[in-house]
Write an enzyme that holds these catalytic residues in place. Sequence first.
Site, short mmCIF file in Angstrom:
data_model
loop_
_atom_site.label_atom_id
_atom_site.label_comp_id
_atom_site.label_asym_id
_atom_site.label_seq_id
_atom_site.Cartn_x
_atom_site.Cartn_y
_atom_site.Cartn_z
N GLY A 1 39.70 34.23 37.30
CA GLY A 1 40.20 34.25 36.42
C GLY A 1 41.50 34.82 35.61
O GLY A 1 41.76 34.77 36.28
N ASP B 1 33.20 43.56 44.49
CA ASP B 1 34.46 42.84 45.19
C ASP B 1 35.00 43.85 45.70
O ASP B 1 36.71 43.51 45.06
CB ASP B 1 34.75 42.23 44.51
CG ASP B 1 35.33 40.93 44.30
OD1 ASP B 1 35.85 41.05 45.50
OD2 ASP B 1 36.21 40.58 43.56
N GLY C 1 48.75 38.11 35.56
CA GLY C 1 47.67 38.10 36.39
C GLY C 1 47.21 36.78 36.44
O GLY C 1 46.55 35.61 35.58
N VAL D 1 44.39 37.02 33.17
CA VAL D 1 44.69 38.37 32.79
C VAL D 1 45.78 38.24 32.50
O VAL D 1 47.38 37.77 31.97
CB VAL D 1 44.00 39.34 33.95
CG1 VAL D 1 44.67 41.13 32.96
CG2 VAL D 1 43.13 38.92 34.78
N LYS E 1 41.46 40.29 30.24
CA LYS E 1 40.58 39.33 31.50
C LYS E 1 39.61 38.68 30.94
O LYS E 1 38.34 38.42 30.40
CB LYS E 1 39.95 40.62 31.94
CG LYS E 1 39.48 39.62 33.72
CD LYS E 1 39.56 40.16 34.60
CE LYS E 1 39.29 39.67 36.07
NZ LYS E 1 40.04 40.24 37.14
N GLY F 1 44.06 34.47 39.35
CA GLY F 1 43.32 34.37 40.94
C GLY F 1 41.36 34.24 40.42
O GLY F 1 41.97 33.01 39.43
N GLY F 2 40.46 34.10 41.68
CA GLY F 2 39.55 33.28 41.68
C GLY F 2 39.12 33.23 40.69
O GLY F 2 37.97 32.16 39.78
#
Length: 755
Positions: free
Chosen positions: A438, A551, A433, A440, A454, A435-436
């Site tokens: 970081g 979040d 993964g 994974v 992560k 994303g904004g």
Amino acid sequence: MTYSNYALLLTISVCWVLTPLITGDKVVLPLVIAPHCSDKCGNLSIPYPFGIEEGCYYKPPHNQTSSSFKITCNHSTSPPTPIFGIDYKVLNISVIEGELRTKLGVSYDCYNKTKNTAYWWSSFNLVTFTLSSTKNMLVVIGCDTYAWFKGFRGGRKYETGCMTKCVELEDVIDGECSGVGCCQASIPGGVNNVRVVLNSYNNHNSVYTFNPCNAAFPVAKDAYTFYQQNLTQPVEYWESLQLPVVFNWTIGQHSCSAAKKDGSCLCKENAVCYDPIHEFGYRCNCKDGYFGNPYHPRGCTDIDECKGANNCEKAEYCINTNGGYHCKCPKGYHGNGTKDDRCISNTKPWLIPVLATGGIGGGIITLLLFGFLLHFKREEAQTRKTRESFFRQNGGLLLHEKLYGRRVDTLKIFTMQDLEVACNNYSDENIIGRGGFGVVYKGILPNNQVVAIKKSLKVDPNQVEQFINEVLVLSQINNRNVVKLLGCCLESEVPLLVYEFINNGTLYDHLNDAARASIMTWHVRLNIASKVANVLSYLHTTISTPIIHRDMKSMNILLDECYTAKVTDFGASRLIPPDENQFATMVLGTRGYLDPEYMQTGELTEKSDVYSFGVVLLELLTREKAISNARPEAEKFLTMHFLLKMKEGRLLDILDINIVSEKTIEEIQQMANLAKWCLMLKGEERPTMKEVALELETIKRKGSHPWNDDGSIQEDSESLLVGIPRSDDHGGGCSSGVDSNSYDSRLLTSLGSGR
Ligand SMILES: *[C@@H]1O[C@H](CO)[C@@H](O)[C@H](O)[C@H]1NC(C)=O
Ligand SMILES: *[C@@H]1O[C@H](CO)[C@@H](O)[C@H](O)[C@H]1NC(C)=O
Ligand SMILES: *[C@@H]1O[C@H](CO)[C@@H](O)[C@H](O)[C@H]1NC(C)=O
Ligand SMILES: *[C@@H]1O[C@H](CO)[C@@H](O)[C@H](O)[C@H]1NC(C)=O
Ligand SMILES: *[C@@H]1O[C@H](CO)[C@@H](O)[C@H](O)[C@H]1NC(C)=O
Ligand SMILES: *[C@@H]1O[C@H](CO)[C@@H](O)[C@H](O)[C@H]1NC(C)=O
Ligand SMILES: *[C@@H]1O[C@H](CO)[C@@H](O)[C@H](O)[C@H]1NC(C)=O
Ligand SMILES: *[C@@H]1O[C@H](CO)[C@@H](O)[C@H](O)[C@H]1NC(C)=O
């Protein structure tokens, strides 16, 4: 940057040469684009040097005959029509290629049995706008016809043309423009003051019955194919016809060097000036490694080569520079970081070649070896030092103290090496993964446990203590709807968090994949909503130190193979990104979910989670994205889109059809009402998470769904379950597990004062 700054910038960066303004009256400094300038007419964007309003477009000095770049926007049509020159409708403007695509009238010449009944010759004179010789052709249509293209090139007359004949319409073949019914000629480069003229050999005596008119026109090569029917059109048709052509444009009538000399050059920062062949004037281009509009006062912008394209071995090794980029290995590694020269750890294998050469001049080797070892030791010490410093900075000592002081063993502190081994040195294959927040990685611990590691963001130095407290509390939570935090590593600049591995993707992935979403029934979705609400309610109220998720979004709800929802990433916003760019993406990524009250107070509360959860409910109901440019501007945010439709009583229009049925519609309506409540602008008017959870529980009960209380599926309800694995396929994995919220109460009470 303000416009007055632009002006300043202009005077110092005009083509890199600031020559003293030459004698006399007429050094014309380029205009500064004023704030009132519109950059669009209808849906066509109008880039500088083109412009609509006075003062917004480039106008050559008045003793030059070159054309101005004014575009007239006719608002009485819908959409508004951009017009260039006398009446050329603009189709497209390209700054990079220096091209302008417009429509242009057609020359025609018509006959009846006895005489020439009508004719018109198209002409244009645009000096610094010349027909592109490569992108246009001259086409002539008729059965008794010759036509030519007259103009001036370099001050001398220039003519070219072709002739076409045919006896019967049957001789003509569609798509073939080679002298029978249609002929074509190429357009010469750099011709001005053009007129397209045509005539007939025998006044169409023998062909007027099926070919009343001749026609001749320049046209963009990609916009014209010849057909038999084109010969039979009457005068009215040709009168009103306009066809696309491509003009090349340049600035002024002089070369770059002349423009630089008199200070009038329009090329801005990070742009270069060049002289096109066959044309007067000059053009600007962004330098290599830059993009944008080279004529705009802002100049060209650096291309971030590190974004998207994987130029280096890993995205993290890429360093963007002005006009370029380079790759760099992290400390403790060598190599240049490109794919050809990967980063290799500076560990012992490095010494082997030295040892292998042993025997030749043993003394020197020993000396060398000694030197290397010394260097090696120093480097090792250096690495250890930085790791220790990061550990301290990330609250490692604090954590240690708390863990050992209270003899807690649910949280493991990993070393850098542990995790490097676990996820194969962070190789790209292990990324699951991005994303904004970081990257994974999937990893395997020495005990064969599969984990998700992560690599997120820096800890905000002012929030270290809260961060450590939450890490501890989260590691204590043992709820089957929370992704378990197993441990962390604080030795790197950004803390690494080690989570239990969940194998079936995020709720976001499922909703945004048509196939996967079609098998997520209403009951599955209701259950996910209910479980997530329970978890949030639990974390808000039951624990002595409430934890706010901060979040909540569909990307932070993971699903296992039984569609059990697992919430992850609690308290993530205690972490701050290392640079502003990343902050922008982070805020963007979460924007569609963000509590509007946060904008005023700057504080996230329990009610912020309620708001974000409301957005997740909308996603479950509609399968639409939280922010989408595909919707009208005012409904870009899913919340606005939803509230508007609710207000109009048109909820049904936006529901995901996969879930709508006679049986479910009432429950869906209830969930929509609940979502609306969660989305109240004022935090205090929203329900608490506990109320939300209760409401969802009520909806669930009312429908008396074929669910076990723990969320698993009863085996007799297959009609609902096309494609969903049944629990017995998984060795009972789907129905096992107790919904317990167990945690170490000693720890939690002692942490009570941490906030
Ligand atoms: C511009 O608008 C018209 C009509 O609204 C539409 O047909 C056309 O596709 C649009 N063009 C672009 C480039 O968006
Ligand atoms: C325009 O005027 C300037 C200054 O008087 C002069 O140097 C230049 O030659 C003129 N250009 C033309 C095309 O007449
Ligand atoms: C604007 O378009 C309308 C409709 O095509 C036309 O009648 C009018 O003359 C145009 N106005 C200008 C200023 O070109
Ligand atoms: C306009 O031109 C640009 C660049 O040549 C091209 O990418 C774009 O598709 C064109 N747009 C239209 C509507 O033709
Ligand atoms: C040809 O056109 C002219 C003028 O338009 C007209 O006066 C004449 O009658 C036409 N002849 C025939 C045979 O249609
Ligand atoms: C116009 O532009 C085209 C494509 O960018 C180029 O090949 C050509 O040489 C230019 N000049 C003329 C006079 O056509
Ligand atoms: C030529 O005929 C075809 C087919 O009828 C039509 O689509 C096309 O617009 C015509 N072209 C011109 C320039 O009239
Ligand atoms: C990196 O190393 C490879 C192999 O030694 C070489 O081909 C490449 O040019 C180097 N790249 C840079 C940017 O130094």
